[in-house]
Enzyme design. Structure first.
Site, PDB file in Angstrom:
ATOM      1  N   ARG A  98       0.840  -1.202   0.000  1.00 52.52           N
ATOM      2  CA  ARG A  98       0.000   0.000   0.000  1.00 52.52           C
ATOM      3  C   ARG A  98       0.875   1.253   0.000  1.00 52.52           C
ATOM      4  NH1 ARG A  98      -4.636   0.181   4.447  1.00 52.52           N
ATOM      5  NH2 ARG A  98      -2.912   0.901   5.724  1.00 52.52           N
ATOM      6  N   LYS A 123      -2.810   6.227   1.015  1.00 48.43           N
ATOM      7  CA  LYS A 123      -2.697   6.777   2.374  1.00 48.43           C
ATOM      8  C   LYS A 123      -1.776   7.993   2.351  1.00 48.43           C
ATOM      9  CE  LYS A 123      -2.505   4.757   7.024  1.00 48.43           C
ATOM     10  NZ  LYS A 123      -3.786   5.214   7.530  1.00 48.43           N
ATOM     11  N   GLU A 125     -16.557   5.647   4.014  1.00 46.51           N
ATOM     12  CA  GLU A 125     -15.723   5.240   5.145  1.00 46.51           C
ATOM     13  C   GLU A 125     -16.215   5.898   6.408  1.00 46.51           C
ATOM     14  OE1 GLU A 125     -11.609   4.261   4.796  1.00 46.51           O
ATOM     15  OE2 GLU A 125     -11.466   5.709   3.193  1.00 46.51           O
TER      16      GLU A 125
HETATM   17  C1  LIG Z   1      -8.987   6.392   5.888  1.00 48.56           C
HETATM   18  C2  LIG Z   1      -8.689   5.060   6.465  1.00 48.56           C
HETATM   19  N1  LIG Z   1      -9.516   4.042   6.178  1.00 48.56           N
HETATM   20  C3  LIG Z   1      -9.293   2.798   6.672  1.00 48.56           C
HETATM   21  C4  LIG Z   1      -8.220   2.523   7.497  1.00 48.56           C
HETATM   22  C5  LIG Z   1      -7.999   1.148   8.011  1.00 48.56           C
HETATM   23  O1  LIG Z   1      -6.952   0.515   7.318  1.00 48.56           O
HETATM   24  P1  LIG Z   1      -6.097  -0.607   7.979  1.00 48.56           P
HETATM   25  O2  LIG Z   1      -7.017  -1.728   8.316  1.00 48.56           O
HETATM   26  O3  LIG Z   1      -5.108  -1.028   6.936  1.00 48.56           O
HETATM   27  O4  LIG Z   1      -5.471  -0.045   9.186  1.00 48.56           O
HETATM   28  C6  LIG Z   1      -7.335   3.554   7.821  1.00 48.56           C
HETATM   29  C7  LIG Z   1      -6.172   3.302   8.691  1.00 48.56           C
HETATM   30  O5  LIG Z   1      -5.149   2.925   8.204  1.00 48.56           O
HETATM   31  C8  LIG Z   1      -7.575   4.848   7.294  1.00 48.56           C
HETATM   32  O6  LIG Z   1      -6.744   5.862   7.593  1.00 48.56           O
END
Ligand SMILES: Cc1ncc(COP(=O)(O)O)c(C=O)c1O
Length: 337
Positions: free
Chosen positions: A80, A183, A219
């Site tokens: 990612r 991210k 989200e």
């Molecule tokens: C916007 C957003 N959505 C979802 C997630 C959850 O992702 P992950 O399960 O990889 O931590 C995160 C955190 O990383 C996030 O910042």
């Protein structure tokens, strides 16, 4: 082991002994450098400071029931990070570089890795910036990738507690073909104002809708969303949602439990049909939702004050793998030591 009150840790930065760095310059990456400096020196005209060429990752290492330290799905975070770097036209580090830095940071900060049974864990934060100095808007030719860590407390102290969230249409976190699926720092900057509004109204976070039509769930704060009904695990499919590694893992566990998994658009009205729903992410694994309030329509969706049966089983199964209490049948953990 460090003399820390592990039980009272929150989600805050705590200084540890070492971080790992790679510098990209003249078209190539440096070897990994180990540093105990918490600061980075950069030009005031560095690309990241002006044009937002900044991205990060978040993952955890857990001390297991057997005393071993496990990193959860570190290659997924590395992939990612690569997709975020590509999107911002930054140099792309290899998976191996990122994974090795995470392992090194865990090993060198062993005294900060919380003991088993405290609910605390060691959070790793890979972060990368474009550092080329300039004035024009163009891709940065230079970059720094730093991996550091910090012990963090159990997300839920004294048992899982469902949260209340608010649907807000005033601001979107990401555009349909923007950067929602990577991210990068800008997404979080864009989310602060609506987040503050939700907090001021007494809600833990904002539920974002798709920014083209504001009809579909996207989200939930910095978490993905899932709903449970009729033996199904249902989660939004959208090109502007961050592909959560926790969500990806929960989809596999849901199938293991005999649930059907659907990744599709979820219209807001469907919220009234879910038996359980929640946010999912590295920080909490699952944050069950007790209530969703739609600020514009004043509609309220409620799911009860107790964590639902399916959510609890998913949560338990994932944590059992992370803490080495269950066999890691999907090969998700890297044992560091
Ligand atoms: C916007 C957003 N959505 C979802 C997630 C959850 O992702 P992950 O399960 O990889 O931590 C995160 C955190 O990383 C996030 O910042």
């Amino acid at each position: 082991m460090e003399n820390i009150d592990w039980g009272s840790l929150g989600f805050n930065y705590l200084k540890t002994d070492y971080n790992a760095r790679y510098i990209y310059t003249d078209g190539k990456w440096s070897e990994m450098q180990i540093s105990s400096d918490e600061y980075i020196n950069m030009h005031m005209s560095a690309s990241c400071l002006h044009y937002g060429t900044a991205l990060f990752e978040g993952l955890k290492a857990f001390r297991g029931v057997d005393g071993k330290v496990r990193l959860f799905r570190v290659e997924e975070n590395a992939k990612r990070l690569q997709s975020s770097a590509k999107r911002l036209c930054l140099p792309v580090p290899t998976i191996e570089m990122i994974v090795n830095a995470c392992i090194e940071v865990v090993k060198r900060n062993e005294r900060f890795i919380p003991p088993y049974g405290t609910g605390a864990s060691f959070y790793l934060r890979p972060v990368m910036f474009g550092t080329t100095a300039g004035l024009g808007v163009k891709p940065s030719k230079d970059a720094i990738l730093v991996v550091y860590g910090s012990p963090v407390g159990a997300y839920f102290k004294g048992g899982i507690k469902p949260m209340m969230v608010a649907i807000d249409r005033e601001q979107d976190r990401a555009a349909p073909r923007g950067t929602g699926d990577v991210k990068v720092g800008g997404n979080y900057a864009a989310s602060l104002m609506s987040g503050e509004k939700a907090h001021s109204l007494g809600y833990s976070s904002v539920m974002y809708l798709d920014s083209a039509e504001h009809k579909y769930i996207e989200e939930c704060g910095a978490c993905n969303f899932f709903g449970i009904k009729d033996g199904k695990y249902i989660t939004p499919k959208s090109s502007s949602v961050l592909p959560s590694i926790t969500n990806k893992s929960l989809r596999v566990l849901a199938k293991d439990m005999g649930l059907e998994v659907e990744e599709r658009r979820i219209p807001v009205e469907e919220l009234s049909t879910f038996e359980e729903c929640g946010g999912c992410g590295t920080a909490a694994v699952i944050s069950p939702i007790s209530k969703i309030y739609d600020i514009d329509t004043k509609e309220t969706y409620t799911y009860g004050e107790e964590v639902g049966k399916v959510s609890l089983e998913l949560y338990t199964r994932l944590q059992d793998i992370q803490y080495g209490r269950a066999e890691d049948t999907h090969n998700w953990c890297t044992i560091v030591m």
